[in-house]
Design an enzyme around this catalytic site. Structure first.
Site, PDB file in Angstrom:
ATOM      1  N   GLY A  49       1.156  -1.172  -0.230  1.00 39.51           N
ATOM      2  CA  GLY A  49      -0.090   0.014  -0.058  1.00 39.51           C
ATOM      3  C   GLY A  49       0.918   1.301  -0.111  1.00 39.51           C
ATOM      4  N   ARG A  91      10.330  -1.355  -4.975  1.00 37.91           N
ATOM      5  CA  ARG A  91       8.870  -1.328  -5.990  1.00 37.91           C
ATOM      6  C   ARG A  91       9.059  -0.245  -6.800  1.00 37.91           C
ATOM      7  NH1 ARG A  91       3.425  -3.216  -3.578  1.00 37.91           N
ATOM      8  NH2 ARG A  91       3.068  -3.722  -5.520  1.00 37.91           N
ATOM      9  N   ASP A 237      -1.640   4.887  -6.624  1.00 36.64           N
ATOM     10  CA  ASP A 237      -0.087   4.588  -6.338  1.00 36.64           C
ATOM     11  C   ASP A 237       0.781   5.776  -6.740  1.00 36.64           C
ATOM     12  OD1 ASP A 237      -1.325   1.474  -5.968  1.00 36.64           O
ATOM     13  OD2 ASP A 237       0.688   1.676  -5.096  1.00 36.64           O
ATOM     14  N   LYS A 248      -3.917  -0.423  -8.359  1.00 35.32           N
ATOM     15  CA  LYS A 248      -3.874  -1.936  -8.601  1.00 35.32           C
ATOM     16  C   LYS A 248      -4.527  -2.000  -9.962  1.00 35.32           C
ATOM     17  CE  LYS A 248      -2.513  -4.263  -6.480  1.00 35.32           C
ATOM     18  NZ  LYS A 248      -1.027  -4.659  -6.931  1.00 35.32           N
TER      19      LYS A 248
HETATM   20  O1  MRU Z   1       0.608  -3.796  -4.855  1.00 28.26           O
HETATM   21  P1  MRU Z   1       0.094  -3.383  -3.545  1.00 28.26           P
HETATM   22  O2  MRU Z   1      -0.941  -3.977  -2.767  1.00 28.26           O
HETATM   23  O3  MRU Z   1       0.996  -2.523  -2.845  1.00 28.26           O
HETATM   24  O4  MRU Z   1      -1.010  -2.155  -4.315  1.00 28.26           O
HETATM   25  C1  MRU Z   1      -1.644  -1.338  -3.594  1.00 28.26           C
HETATM   26  C2  MRU Z   1      -2.621  -0.473  -4.133  1.00 28.26           C
HETATM   27  O5  MRU Z   1      -2.871  -0.425  -5.363  1.00 28.26           O
HETATM   28  C3  MRU Z   1      -3.578   0.538  -3.349  1.00 28.26           C
HETATM   29  O6  MRU Z   1      -4.621   0.692  -3.875  1.00 28.26           O
HETATM   30  C4  MRU Z   1      -2.572   1.970  -3.323  1.00 28.26           C
HETATM   31  O7  MRU Z   1      -1.257   1.672  -2.859  1.00 28.26           O
HETATM   32  C5  MRU Z   1      -3.350   2.803  -2.449  1.00 28.26           C
HETATM   33  S1  MRU Z   1      -3.083   2.360  -0.640  1.00 28.26           S
HETATM   34  C6  MRU Z   1      -3.724   3.511   0.123  1.00 28.26           C
END
Ligand code: MRU
Length: 348
Positions: A49, A91, A237, A248
């Site tokens: 996240g 990442r 993100d 996502k």
């Molecule tokens: O791969 P992840 O689980 O880190 O992806 C997270 C997301 O896409 C969330 O929607 C985004 O980081 C917002 S978290 C407040």
């Protein structure tokens, strides 16, 4: 008091994280004792996240600094620059990771001793975490003002408390509503390949007593139609200067559905997810993850061995599909290339 879980905690010599890979069956906390532990936890989605990744990385850099035994400030700064790049490589898509690391590096620009720098780094990381909780609460209040007459809301992935310092972004309005005794019915997409929706969003919301229904990703269109979904809200993100938003994988499809069904599509995110240096969504690096995330579910193989796999972890929703972007500084509407920079005007 409703229960809203937290994912990252600082303990002077280490940090603990809630292992998001073990949820929902095991509530396990891991001790991260050095920068490599932190890198691994981020890369393997044990902490995930966008804001939570930034918070964990900030503590990782503070931890690294504390473990260096040198009195030479320039040497410390050089080492930390390398550590910053190392943590940043965990990442590529969520800009909060780079934002938090750069904020830590910047915080010691005027330090006059190694000890002062070490203390400043810890304080800055703690500040990032405290500010994020406040930020999420404000996002929740603003989002609630848009959603208050919309009772059936769909979301994807986990943009909840454990993806941030607390409250989350897209899930924040549901927590704030619950605190005010208002009820929502949340429809959570399971979110293949690694099931953040099924494992994390449902877990979080159920603990807080928020009404949540789990569906698979391919049930979204049918569910919007048959369950009269009023709105869709997602996290981010990275939001480019023109409002194009990486989130996502599957988010773009939901935005297209929102348009087809004529319901609002909201993005909820802190300013730390807005990257004005990235002009459009085309410039956002999209992480591709391992084939095993798709060919296995919970350790069980579901596809022929050696099948070709494409596994992008994120997609980009074009700005014209986004009804509004909800931040801690308020709600903005397109054209975003004009609205987004204004949000930063009162920032230092
Ligand atoms: O791969 P992840 O689980 O880190 O992806 C997270 C997301 O896409 C969330 O929607 C985004 O980081 C917002 S978290 C407040």
């Amino acid at each position: 008091m409703i229960h809203i879980p937290r994912s990252v905690e600082w303990h002077d010599t280490h940090l603990t994280i809630l292992n998001q890979q073990a949820l929902p069956h095991k509530t396990e906390y891991l001790e991260l004792k050095d920068i490599h532990d932190v890198w691994n936890a981020i890369a393997t989605l044990k902490v995930r996240g966008a804001p939570a990744i930034g918070i964990a990385a900030a503590y990782g850099l503070a931890l690294a600094a504390n473990q260096y035994e040198t009195d030479d400030l320039d040497e410390l700064k050089q080492r930390l620059q390398k550590d910053r790049d190392y943590l940043a490589s965990a990442r590529p898509t969520a800009v909060n990771l780079f934002w938090a690391l750069d904020r830590l590096i910047q915080s010691i620009a005027d330090a006059s001793s190694v000890n002062e720098a070490k203390t400043t780094l810890v304080h800055e990381a703690i500040r990032i975490q405290i500010e994020d909780e406040d930020t999420c609460q404000q996002i929740g209040e603003h989002a609630l003002s848009l959603l208050k007459n919309k009772k059936r809301v769909m979301t994807i992935c986990n943009a909840g408390s454990i993806a941030t310092a607390r409250y989350g972004t897209a899930l924040a309005p549901f927590y704030i509503a619950k605190e005010k005794d208002m009820d929502f019915h949340v429809f959570a997409l399971e979110t293949r390949p690694v099931l953040q929706g099924a494992r994390l969003t449902t877990w979080e919301l159920m603990q807080a007593g928020i009404d949540v229904t789990l569906i698979t990703d391919n049930m979204a269109a049918h569910t919007i139609k048959t369950k009269n979904i009023d709105a869709i809200i997602v996290g981010a993100d990275r939001i480019a200067a023109n409002g194009d938003t990486a989130n996502k994988i599957g988010t773009f499809g939901l935005a297209l559905l929102a348009k087809a069904f004529n319901i609002p599509f909201y993005v909820a995110a802190p300013l730390s997810s807005i990257d004005l240096k990235t002009k459009t969504g085309q410039d956002i690096p999209i992480e591709e993850r391992s084939a095993e995330e798709i060919t296995y579910i919970a350790g069980v193989s579901i596809a022929p061995k050696d099948v070709n796999v494409y596994n992008p972890a994120f997609d980009v929703t074009p700005n014209e599909l986004i009804t509004a972007i909800i931040t801690e500084k308020g709600i903005v509407y397109g054209p975003y290339e004009q609205a987004l920079p204004r949000l930063f005007e009162s920032e230092h």
